[in-house]
Design a protein around this motif. Structure first.
Motif, PDB file in Angstrom:
ATOM      1  N   ALA A 160      -3.703  -5.944 -13.129  1.00  8.04           N
ATOM      2  CA  ALA A 160      -4.006  -4.880 -12.170  1.00  8.04           C
ATOM      3  C   ALA A 160      -2.811  -3.951 -11.994  1.00  8.04           C
ATOM      4  O   ALA A 160      -1.683  -4.405 -11.799  1.00  8.04           O
ATOM      5  N   HIS A 161      -3.070  -2.670 -12.059  1.00  6.06           N
ATOM      6  CA  HIS A 161      -2.038  -1.670 -11.778  1.00  6.06           C
ATOM      7  C   HIS A 161      -1.691  -1.775 -10.295  1.00  6.06           C
ATOM      8  O   HIS A 161      -2.574  -1.845  -9.441  1.00  6.06           O
ATOM      9  N   GLY A 162      -0.404  -1.800  -9.990  1.00  2.00           N
ATOM     10  CA  GLY A 162       0.039  -1.941  -8.611  1.00  2.00           C
ATOM     11  C   GLY A 162      -0.484  -0.865  -7.684  1.00  2.00           C
ATOM     12  O   GLY A 162      -0.669  -1.102  -6.485  1.00  2.00           O
ATOM     13  N   GLY A 163      -0.732   0.306  -8.212  1.00  3.94           N
ATOM     14  CA  GLY A 163      -1.242   1.388  -7.383  1.00  3.94           C
ATOM     15  C   GLY A 163      -2.598   1.084  -6.777  1.00  3.94           C
ATOM     16  O   GLY A 163      -2.897   1.498  -5.651  1.00  3.94           O
ATOM     17  N   TYR A 164      -3.437   0.347  -7.503  1.00  5.39           N
ATOM     18  CA  TYR A 164      -4.747  -0.009  -6.967  1.00  5.39           C
ATOM     19  C   TYR A 164      -4.619  -1.078  -5.887  1.00  5.39           C
ATOM     20  O   TYR A 164      -5.332  -1.048  -4.884  1.00  5.39           O
ATOM     21  N   ILE A 165      -3.702  -2.017  -6.077  1.00  5.63           N
ATOM     22  CA  ILE A 165      -3.454  -3.031  -5.051  1.00  5.63           C
ATOM     23  C   ILE A 165      -2.912  -2.354  -3.795  1.00  5.63           C
ATOM     24  O   ILE A 165      -3.353  -2.638  -2.678  1.00  5.63           O
ATOM     25  N   PHE A 166      -1.967  -1.438  -3.984  1.00  7.84           N
ATOM     26  CA  PHE A 166      -1.411  -0.686  -2.859  1.00  7.84           C
ATOM     27  C   PHE A 166      -2.508   0.101  -2.144  1.00  7.84           C
ATOM     28  O   PHE A 166      -2.556   0.118  -0.905  1.00  7.84           O
ATOM     29  N   VAL A 213      -6.168   9.711  15.936  1.00  4.97           N
ATOM     30  CA  VAL A 213      -5.871   9.911  14.518  1.00  4.97           C
ATOM     31  C   VAL A 213      -4.460   9.414  14.237  1.00  4.97           C
ATOM     32  O   VAL A 213      -3.482   9.850  14.869  1.00  4.97           O
ATOM     33  N   THR A 214      -4.363   8.485  13.311  1.00  3.96           N
ATOM     34  CA  THR A 214      -3.101   7.821  12.999  1.00  3.96           C
ATOM     35  C   THR A 214      -2.906   7.820  11.493  1.00  3.96           C
ATOM     36  O   THR A 214      -3.832   7.543  10.737  1.00  3.96           O
ATOM     37  N   VAL A 215      -1.692   8.137  11.066  1.00  2.00           N
ATOM     38  CA  VAL A 215      -1.361   8.228   9.644  1.00  2.00           C
ATOM     39  C   VAL A 215      -0.201   7.292   9.323  1.00  2.00           C
ATOM     40  O   VAL A 215       0.489   6.806  10.215  1.00  2.00           O
ATOM     41  N   ALA A 216       0.010   7.086   8.042  1.00  3.76           N
ATOM     42  CA  ALA A 216       1.140   6.268   7.592  1.00  3.76           C
ATOM     43  C   ALA A 216       2.420   7.088   7.681  1.00  3.76           C
ATOM     44  O   ALA A 216       2.468   8.237   7.257  1.00  3.76           O
ATOM     45  N   GLN A 217       3.434   6.466   8.250  1.00  2.00           N
ATOM     46  CA  GLN A 217       4.749   7.081   8.295  1.00  2.00           C
ATOM     47  C   GLN A 217       5.645   6.488   7.213  1.00  2.00           C
ATOM     48  O   GLN A 217       6.444   7.183   6.607  1.00  2.00           O
ATOM     49  N   HIS A 218       5.496   5.197   6.977  1.00  2.00           N
ATOM     50  CA  HIS A 218       6.264   4.503   5.942  1.00  2.00           C
ATOM     51  C   HIS A 218       5.490   3.254   5.546  1.00  2.00           C
ATOM     52  O   HIS A 218       4.922   2.571   6.405  1.00  2.00           O
ATOM     53  N   CYS A 219       5.484   2.951   4.267  1.00  2.00           N
ATOM     54  CA  CYS A 219       4.820   1.741   3.766  1.00  2.00           C
ATOM     55  C   CYS A 219       5.683   1.120   2.689  1.00  2.00           C
ATOM     56  O   CYS A 219       6.362   1.817   1.932  1.00  2.00           O
ATOM     57  N   ALA A 220       5.624  -0.193   2.601  1.00  2.00           N
ATOM     58  CA  ALA A 220       6.314  -0.924   1.533  1.00  2.00           C
ATOM     59  C   ALA A 220       5.409  -2.065   1.086  1.00  2.00           C
ATOM     60  O   ALA A 220       4.684  -2.649   1.890  1.00  2.00           O
ATOM     61  N   VAL A 221       5.472  -2.365  -0.189  1.00  2.00           N
ATOM     62  CA  VAL A 221       4.654  -3.450  -0.727  1.00  2.00           C
ATOM     63  C   VAL A 221       5.529  -4.344  -1.601  1.00  2.00           C
ATOM     64  O   VAL A 221       6.431  -3.868  -2.285  1.00  2.00           O
ATOM     65  N   THR A 222       5.250  -5.628  -1.531  1.00  2.00           N
ATOM     66  CA  THR A 222       5.876  -6.598  -2.420  1.00  2.00           C
ATOM     67  C   THR A 222       4.756  -7.280  -3.184  1.00  2.00           C
ATOM     68  O   THR A 222       3.840  -7.846  -2.581  1.00  2.00           O
ATOM     69  N   TYR A 223       4.815  -7.199  -4.512  1.00  2.00           N
ATOM     70  CA  TYR A 223       3.805  -7.829  -5.357  1.00  2.00           C
ATOM     71  C   TYR A 223       4.236  -9.264  -5.627  1.00  2.00           C
ATOM     72  O   TYR A 223       5.375  -9.517  -6.010  1.00  2.00           O
ATOM     73  N   LEU A 224       3.317 -10.197  -5.423  1.00  2.00           N
ATOM     74  CA  LEU A 224       3.643 -11.616  -5.523  1.00  2.00           C
ATOM     75  C   LEU A 224       3.034 -12.293  -6.744  1.00  2.00           C
ATOM     76  O   LEU A 224       3.599 -13.252  -7.259  1.00  2.00           O
ATOM     77  N   ALA A 225       1.884 -11.824  -7.178  1.00  2.00           N
ATOM     78  CA  ALA A 225       1.178 -12.415  -8.318  1.00  2.00           C
ATOM     79  C   ALA A 225       0.299 -11.341  -8.931  1.00  2.00           C
ATOM     80  O   ALA A 225      -0.100 -10.397  -8.238  1.00  2.00           O
ATOM     81  N   PRO A 226      -0.004 -11.446 -10.214  1.00  2.00           N
ATOM     82  CA  PRO A 226      -0.838 -10.414 -10.836  1.00  2.00           C
ATOM     83  C   PRO A 226      -2.309 -10.558 -10.449  1.00  2.00           C
ATOM     84  O   PRO A 226      -2.793 -11.652 -10.165  1.00  2.00           O
ATOM     85  N   GLY A 227      -2.973  -9.417 -10.435  1.00  2.00           N
ATOM     86  CA  GLY A 227      -4.425  -9.401 -10.305  1.00  2.00           C
ATOM     87  C   GLY A 227      -5.023  -9.218 -11.685  1.00  2.00           C
ATOM     88  O   GLY A 227      -4.406  -8.594 -12.559  1.00  2.00           O
ATOM     89  N   HIS A 228      -6.207  -9.755 -11.896  1.00  2.00           N
ATOM     90  CA  HIS A 228      -6.853  -9.705 -13.214  1.00  2.00           C
ATOM     91  C   HIS A 228      -8.244  -9.092 -13.089  1.00  2.00           C
ATOM     92  O   HIS A 228      -8.877  -9.144 -12.022  1.00  2.00           O
ATOM     93  N   VAL A 229      -8.719  -8.543 -14.194  1.00  2.00           N
ATOM     94  CA  VAL A 229     -10.062  -7.963 -14.229  1.00  2.00           C
ATOM     95  C   VAL A 229     -11.056  -8.997 -13.709  1.00  2.00           C
ATOM     96  O   VAL A 229     -11.022 -10.160 -14.100  1.00  2.00           O
ATOM     97  N   GLY A 230     -11.907  -8.555 -12.794  1.00  2.00           N
ATOM     98  CA  GLY A 230     -12.917  -9.426 -12.214  1.00  2.00           C
ATOM     99  C   GLY A 230     -12.494 -10.077 -10.910  1.00  2.00           C
ATOM    100  O   GLY A 230     -13.341 -10.606 -10.181  1.00  2.00           O
TER     101      GLY A 230
END
Length: 148
Positions: free
Chosen positions: A57-63, A80-97
């Motif tokens: 999985a491309h990290g952008g889709y997980i994000f 109405v509320t928007v994102a001011q700052h976001c951070a992501v830590t990827y821990l394991a890969p996602g797979h098709v399906g």
């Protein structure tokens, strides 16, 4: 807030209003699984079109999934509320399906600022990513005003 609406009713109405204009979530075939004040859970199945050059999985889709759950959680109060700052830590890969689920929960909301954590898991409960989002309330409401 409409006086006859409970906080849960308000969260559900806000989510419905957002969903109507959320073409990104709908086009990615996301599903809104749960909504409550300061909480949201969305899910999405990873398709081949969402993979990167490593076949995972491309990290952008997980994000995007995590960010969408964050958006629904922090917009559950009809401000109405928007994102001011976001951070992501990827821990394991996602797979098709894989069916990924992003569960967002509010940690803090004070004034115009909020802090939310989102955990993304697969269908087996394996943690795929951890996301933290800082929100900022801006002008406007999701629901029409009923004031005279």
């Amino acid at each position: 807030m409409n006086p006859e609406k409970t906080p849960q009713d308000l969260a559900e109405a806000c989510a419905a209003a957002m969903w109507n204009d959320d073409s990104a979530a709908r086009r990615l075939d996301m599903r809104l699984e749960h909504i409550a004040p300061g909480q949201a859970t969305l899910s999405m199945t990873l398709t081949e079109a969402m993979t990167n050059g490593h076949g995972i999985a491309h990290g952008g889709y997980i994000f995007t999934l995590a960010d969408t759950a964050f958006a629904y959680a922090c917009n559950s109060y009809d401000a109405v509320t928007v994102a001011q700052h976001c951070a992501v830590t990827y821990l394991a890969p996602g797979h098709v399906g894989d069916r990924l689920t992003a569960a967002a929960r509010e940690l803090s909301r004070s004034g115009r600022s909020g802090l939310y954590d989102v955990r993304v898991t697969n269908q087996d409960g394996t943690a795929i990513a951890e996301f933290r989002g800082n929100s900022r309330t801006i002008r406007g409401h999701l629901l029409p005003r009923t004031d005279a």
